[in-house]
Every structure is written in C-alpha cells, then in structure tokens.
Write a protein that holds these residues in place. Structure first.
Motif, PDB file in Angstrom:
ATOM      1  N   MET A   4      10.403   6.073 -19.894  1.00 39.37           N
ATOM      2  CA  MET A   4      10.854   4.864 -19.201  1.00 39.37           C
ATOM      3  C   MET A   4      10.272   4.810 -17.783  1.00 39.37           C
ATOM      4  SD  MET A   4      14.857   4.034 -19.537  1.00 39.37           S
ATOM      5  CE  MET A   4      15.223   2.663 -18.456  1.00 39.37           C
ATOM      6  N   CYS A   5      10.305   5.953 -17.108  1.00 43.82           N
ATOM      7  CA  CYS A   5       9.749   6.029 -15.742  1.00 43.82           C
ATOM      8  C   CYS A   5       8.260   5.695 -15.762  1.00 43.82           C
ATOM      9  CB  CYS A   5       9.917   7.430 -15.161  1.00 43.82           C
ATOM     10  SG  CYS A   5      11.614   7.909 -14.875  1.00 43.82           S
ATOM     11  N   LYS A   6       7.555   6.323 -16.690  1.00 39.75           N
ATOM     12  CA  LYS A   6       6.110   6.144 -16.752  1.00 39.75           C
ATOM     13  C   LYS A   6       5.758   4.676 -16.993  1.00 39.75           C
ATOM     14  CE  LYS A   6       1.990   8.028 -18.920  1.00 39.75           C
ATOM     15  NZ  LYS A   6       1.473   7.782 -20.255  1.00 39.75           N
ATOM     16  N   ALA A   7       6.473   4.062 -17.923  1.00 40.71           N
ATOM     17  CA  ALA A   7       6.204   2.650 -18.234  1.00 40.71           C
ATOM     18  C   ALA A   7       6.413   1.768 -17.008  1.00 40.71           C
ATOM     19  CB  ALA A   7       7.101   2.197 -19.385  1.00 40.71           C
ATOM     20  N   ALA A   8       7.486   2.027 -16.258  1.00 40.65           N
ATOM     21  CA  ALA A   8       7.761   1.230 -15.054  1.00 40.65           C
ATOM     22  C   ALA A   8       6.674   1.466 -14.007  1.00 40.65           C
ATOM     23  CB  ALA A   8       9.133   1.587 -14.493  1.00 40.65           C
ATOM     24  N   LEU A   9       6.366   2.726 -13.773  1.00 43.77           N
ATOM     25  CA  LEU A   9       5.403   3.073 -12.720  1.00 43.77           C
ATOM     26  C   LEU A   9       4.021   2.492 -13.019  1.00 43.77           C
ATOM     27  CD1 LEU A   9       6.562   6.769 -12.225  1.00 43.77           C
ATOM     28  CD2 LEU A   9       6.829   4.917 -10.557  1.00 43.77           C
ATOM     29  N   GLU A  10       3.645   2.491 -14.304  1.00 43.04           N
ATOM     30  CA  GLU A  10       2.344   1.932 -14.676  1.00 43.04           C
ATOM     31  C   GLU A  10       2.273   0.427 -14.426  1.00 43.04           C
ATOM     32  OE1 GLU A  10       0.707   5.142 -17.961  1.00 43.04           O
ATOM     33  OE2 GLU A  10       1.900   3.443 -18.639  1.00 43.04           O
ATOM     34  N   LYS A  11       3.455  -0.202 -14.438  1.00 44.07           N
ATOM     35  CA  LYS A  11       3.497  -1.632 -14.091  1.00 44.07           C
ATOM     36  C   LYS A  11       3.695  -1.833 -12.592  1.00 44.07           C
ATOM     37  CE  LYS A  11       6.448  -2.542 -17.429  1.00 44.07           C
ATOM     38  NZ  LYS A  11       7.564  -3.173 -18.129  1.00 44.07           N
ATOM     39  N   GLN A  12       3.525  -0.753 -11.832  1.00 41.69           N
ATOM     40  CA  GLN A  12       3.716  -0.749 -10.382  1.00 41.69           C
ATOM     41  C   GLN A  12       5.126  -1.132  -9.970  1.00 41.69           C
ATOM     42  OE1 GLN A  12       0.663  -2.445  -7.905  1.00 41.69           O
ATOM     43  NE2 GLN A  12      -0.832  -2.149  -9.537  1.00 41.69           N
ATOM     44  N   LYS A  13       6.086  -0.783 -10.807  1.00 39.01           N
ATOM     45  CA  LYS A  13       7.476  -1.040 -10.463  1.00 39.01           C
ATOM     46  C   LYS A  13       8.087   0.257  -9.936  1.00 39.01           C
ATOM     47  CE  LYS A  13      11.625  -2.676 -12.807  1.00 39.01           C
ATOM     48  NZ  LYS A  13      12.099  -3.607 -13.831  1.00 39.01           N
TER      49      LYS A  13
ATOM     50  N   ASN B 279       0.818  -1.216   0.000  1.00 41.85           N
ATOM     51  CA  ASN B 279       0.000   0.000   0.000  1.00 41.85           C
ATOM     52  C   ASN B 279       0.846   1.258   0.000  1.00 41.85           C
ATOM     53  OD1 ASN B 279      -2.495  -1.208  -0.119  1.00 41.85           O
ATOM     54  ND2 ASN B 279      -2.647  -1.432   2.104  1.00 41.85           N
ATOM     55  N   VAL B 280       1.880   1.257   0.825  1.00 43.64           N
ATOM     56  CA  VAL B 280       2.749   2.441   0.883  1.00 43.64           C
ATOM     57  C   VAL B 280       3.519   2.576  -0.431  1.00 43.64           C
ATOM     58  CG1 VAL B 280       4.792   3.423   1.997  1.00 43.64           C
ATOM     59  CG2 VAL B 280       2.901   2.549   3.382  1.00 43.64           C
ATOM     60  N   GLU B 281       4.017   1.469  -0.924  1.00 41.55           N
ATOM     61  CA  GLU B 281       4.769   1.507  -2.187  1.00 41.55           C
ATOM     62  C   GLU B 281       3.895   2.056  -3.322  1.00 41.55           C
ATOM     63  OE1 GLU B 281       8.025   1.199  -2.859  1.00 41.55           O
ATOM     64  OE2 GLU B 281       8.374  -0.809  -3.672  1.00 41.55           O
ATOM     65  N   LEU B 282       2.670   1.602  -3.365  1.00 41.71           N
ATOM     66  CA  LEU B 282       1.757   2.054  -4.420  1.00 41.71           C
ATOM     67  C   LEU B 282       1.550   3.563  -4.349  1.00 41.71           C
ATOM     68  CD1 LEU B 282      -0.098   1.317  -6.769  1.00 41.71           C
ATOM     69  CD2 LEU B 282      -1.953   1.003  -5.113  1.00 41.71           C
ATOM     70  N   GLU B 283       1.461   4.077  -3.134  1.00 42.80           N
ATOM     71  CA  GLU B 283       1.244   5.518  -2.966  1.00 42.80           C
ATOM     72  C   GLU B 283       2.453   6.319  -3.473  1.00 42.80           C
ATOM     73  OE1 GLU B 283      -1.832   5.606  -1.892  1.00 42.80           O
ATOM     74  OE2 GLU B 283      -1.859   7.756  -2.317  1.00 42.80           O
ATOM     75  N   LEU B 284       3.652   5.803  -3.211  1.00 40.14           N
ATOM     76  CA  LEU B 284       4.866   6.466  -3.718  1.00 40.14           C
ATOM     77  C   LEU B 284       4.845   6.439  -5.241  1.00 40.14           C
ATOM     78  CD1 LEU B 284       7.638   4.918  -1.388  1.00 40.14           C
ATOM     79  CD2 LEU B 284       6.349   7.030  -1.047  1.00 40.14           C
ATOM     80  N   ILE B 285       4.460   5.301  -5.780  1.00 40.81           N
ATOM     81  CA  ILE B 285       4.419   5.132  -7.228  1.00 40.81           C
ATOM     82  C   ILE B 285       3.420   6.080  -7.869  1.00 40.81           C
ATOM     83  CG2 ILE B 285       3.660   3.481  -9.016  1.00 40.81           C
ATOM     84  CD1 ILE B 285       5.144   1.304  -7.377  1.00 40.81           C
ATOM     85  N   LEU B 286       2.236   6.183  -7.269  1.00 43.18           N
ATOM     86  CA  LEU B 286       1.206   7.075  -7.834  1.00 43.18           C
ATOM     87  C   LEU B 286       1.636   8.533  -7.766  1.00 43.18           C
ATOM     88  CD1 LEU B 286      -2.041   5.385  -6.466  1.00 43.18           C
ATOM     89  CD2 LEU B 286      -1.168   5.355  -8.815  1.00 43.18           C
TER      90      LEU B 286
END
Ligand SMILES: Nc1nc2c(ncn2[C@@H]2O[C@H](COP(=O)(O)OP(=O)(O)OP(=O)(O)O)[C@@H](O)[C@H]2O)c(=O)[nH]1
Ligand SMILES: [Mg+2]
Length: 354
Positions: free
Chosen positions: A155-164, A114-121
């Motif tokens: 590159m960042c966007k692609a990673a973040l959209e995959k929740q990486k 949950n915390v990781e997802l929030e950083l990613i978003l």
C-alpha cells in the motif's frame, strides 16, 4: 519527549526560526553555520498561567517540545544519507519555506514539491528494500504477521509511486501498526512555515493565501502558518516594552512564537492535562483519546501501578468555582476510573495506593 525536526532548502531561514522559538542567542548558533542544533521549547499555555495564579505554587512547569534544526538543504542531506536517522526519530517536521528577498513567494509551490518528492523517494527506497526481503521470507515461511506487513508495505509503495505522501494514506489500525516501525518521513505530520519578507510582516492572511497557492488547504496532518523570521528574530532580543514599540512599527499585534509552538502541538493531535498544588502546577502532554490510566503513567509508573481513581475537574469549572474546595462543594469534581478518556484542559488528581 516530543521531537520536531526543522527542514527546508538551504538559506531559507531554518536556523533563524530555530533561534526565535528556542530563544537561543549567541554566536554558537550563528545563522548559516552548518551544524545541527537542538533546543527545548516550553509550550505556552494561558490556562497554566491562570492556574498558577490560583495556587501560587513554588514551581510552574510547562509541557516541552524538542526542536532539531538541520543544516543546509534537506535534499542534500537525504541524498548523502546523513541526518535521515535523526529525522526518522522526529514525531513531526517543520518545513520552512522562503518567501523573502526578490520576488517573495514566487517559488513556493516548486520548493514544497521538491522537498516532498525527496521525502517520498527516501521512503520508497526503504519500502522497496524491505519488500524484497519480505517476499523472499514469505516464500520460505508463511505467517499472518508477514502477510500483514507485506500488504501494508505494498500500500505504501503504491501511494509513494503516485507521489502521494504517506501522511495522506488512510491505514487501518493493524496496517498502521505494521508500518509504524519504519518511521517513514512522508508520513510525519507537517507544519509549513512561510518565512515572510519584512514588508509582508503584518499580513495576517499570508498563511491562507500561501496555503491555497501551494495547494495545501485541507490536506491531512498538514498545517500552514506564516512568520517574518527577520522581524521575529529582532523581537526576541528586545525587552517587553521595546518589543511593543517595535511590533507597532511593523503593524504586528503579537509575536508569532506562541502561535507557531501551539500549532506544532495541535498538529500532533496532543492535549494537555494539569496537575495542581502548592508545590507545583504542571502541564502534561497526552495523546488525544488517552485514558486516565495512561495519564497516570505520564507522571510516574508507581502512580499508574497503584491507580485507584482519578479526581477530575474541567478547567472552566475550576476557574468558575475559584478553587478546588469550592469546586468540590459544588459537585464539580468527578471520580473516574482507569478507562476514562481525559479531555484537554482537565485538572486531574490521582488517588493511588503505595
Ligand atoms: N530578509 C529576510 N532575511 C531573512 C529572513 N529569515 C532569514 N533571513 C536571512 O537569510 C539568511 C539565511 O538564514 P538562516 O536562518 O541561516 O537560513 P538556514 O535555512 O538555516 O540556512 P542553512 O542552514 O545554511 O541552509 C540569513 O542571512 C538570514 O539573516 C527573513 O524573514 N527576511
Ligand atoms: Mg541553518
């Protein structure tokens, strides 16, 4: 100055942890109070203690880290848009995860995700906003710098959209430079601290078990450690003799404070070099791979400007020789130039003009 932010869900022990490592006492730092706390911690280093015994200087100066304790849940903070500027300034994050209370540790994985997802978003919002702008600008005027930035952000966007998280993305050096200025939260090195229940206080394998359970093993720029906040907080208030008895009663061998602080340091890929003398023995912080010239700049811009040579001896050689004079006569002191890459633990004396 190195800055590390303490984040997590609410009531997980962030402030308790902050008080332990900064040894901050008193009512101003009451657990559960909704303020941001800032504290300095000196990095414990047995080598520096030993050097001080050898040189008996007037002053011994440790390397420092600044820790920032954020109030309540990082999810709420980021959604409200408060504190995200503070967090972006940090070089690393500590995520305190609750493993005490009823069914200790049953929610670890979900809490971490949950915390990781929030950083990613939060990072995704920044990346998308900039991309929109960038695409417009590039239509008007092409430039290699803008293209570079565009490519890196895609590159960042692609990673973040995959929740990486971005800390797991391998950027080429020029991409890394293009991305650096955004100070993305999910790119920051992460130290997970499992806050154990009192009954688990003596378990030294808890961190490994926790890491495996939460899928955190072998992740890039990620470290995991376990402490019992409650026990450590009480320890921090005791005299050394009392602390020994108290630790024995919980079956703990040593306080976790030094271990945790050193983990933060390692996580950031940092090393120490030392300067020694009768007036001062001091530990300095340096990025792994930094040169003697950069090391000189840590001390003073005058020393860097007038750099002639660095006189270098390893910690082991100096200790084995018993002193600088003896190390020199054994031929253990080396003269190195500007480009020399300083190693962890080296004692360096700069020869400079001016
Ligand atoms: N049993 C137990 N309780 C703990 C431990 N660590 C913290 N607590 C308790 O949990 C409560 C919350 O601790 P805090 O350190 O204030 O937690 P926090 O994450 O800073 O809380 P907020 O800032 O309000 O989100 C306090 O009542 C602590 O005494 C622990 O290791 N074991
Ligand atoms: Mg708090």
């Amino acid at each position: 100055m190195l800055k590390i932010g303490i984040v997590g869900l609410s009531q997980v022990g962030k402030t308790t942890f902050f008080r332990i490592i900064t040894r901050a006492h008193g009512t101003g730092l009451g657990a559960g109070r909704p303020e941001t706390h800032i504290g300095m911690v000196s990095v414990p280093d047995a080598r520096l203690e030993r050097l001080s015994e050898m040189f008996r200087p007037q002053k011994t100066v440790h390397a420092n880290i600044e820790y920032v304790d954020t109030p309540s849940s990082v999810i709420d903070l980021l959604r409200a848009g408060s504190q995200s500027a503070t967090l972006r300034e940090m070089q690393a994050l500590v995520h305190v995860v609750r493993a005490f209370g009823e069914e200790p540790g049953s929610n670890l994985q979900a809490d971490i995700e949950n915390v990781e997802l929030e950083l990613i978003l939060s990072d995704l919002a920044v990346a998308e906003k900039r991309l929109e702008r960038l695409e417009k600008d590039i239509k008007k005027q092409k430039s290699p710098a803008l293209e570079q930035e565009l490519h890196a952000l895609q590159m960042c966007k692609a990673a973040l959209e995959k929740q990486k998280p971005l800390r797991e993305v391998d950027f080429a050096p020029e991409q890394e430079r293009a991305v650096r200025g955004f100070t993305f939260l999910s790119q920051k090195p992460m130290l997970y601290i499992l806050n154990l229940d009192e009954k688990d206080a003596a378990r030294t394998d808890a961190a490994e078990e926790f890491a495996a359970k939460a899928g955190l093993t072998h992740r890039p720029k990620t470290m995991v450690t376990a402490v019992c906040g409650k026990v450590e907080a009480e320890l921090a208030e005791l005299s050394d003799a009392e602390a020994q008895d108290f630790m024995a009663s919980f079956g703990i061998r040593e306080s976790a404070i030094a271990r945790v602080i050193r983990s933060s340091y390692q996580l950031l890929g940092l090393i120490s070099f030392f300067t020694v003398g009768e007036d001062e023995c001091r530990a300095w912080t340096l990025r792994l791979g930094a040169t003697a010239w950069e090391a000189a700049g840590e001390i003073h811009s005058d020393i860097q400007r007038g750099f002639i040579r660095a006189e270098v001896v390893s910690y082991e050689d100096l200790i084995a020789a018993g002193g600088l004079v003896e190390a020199r006569s054994r031929g253990r002191l080396r003269l190195e130039g500007k480009e020399y890459v300083v190693k962890d633990g080296e004692i360096v004396h700069f020869r400079h003009s001016g």
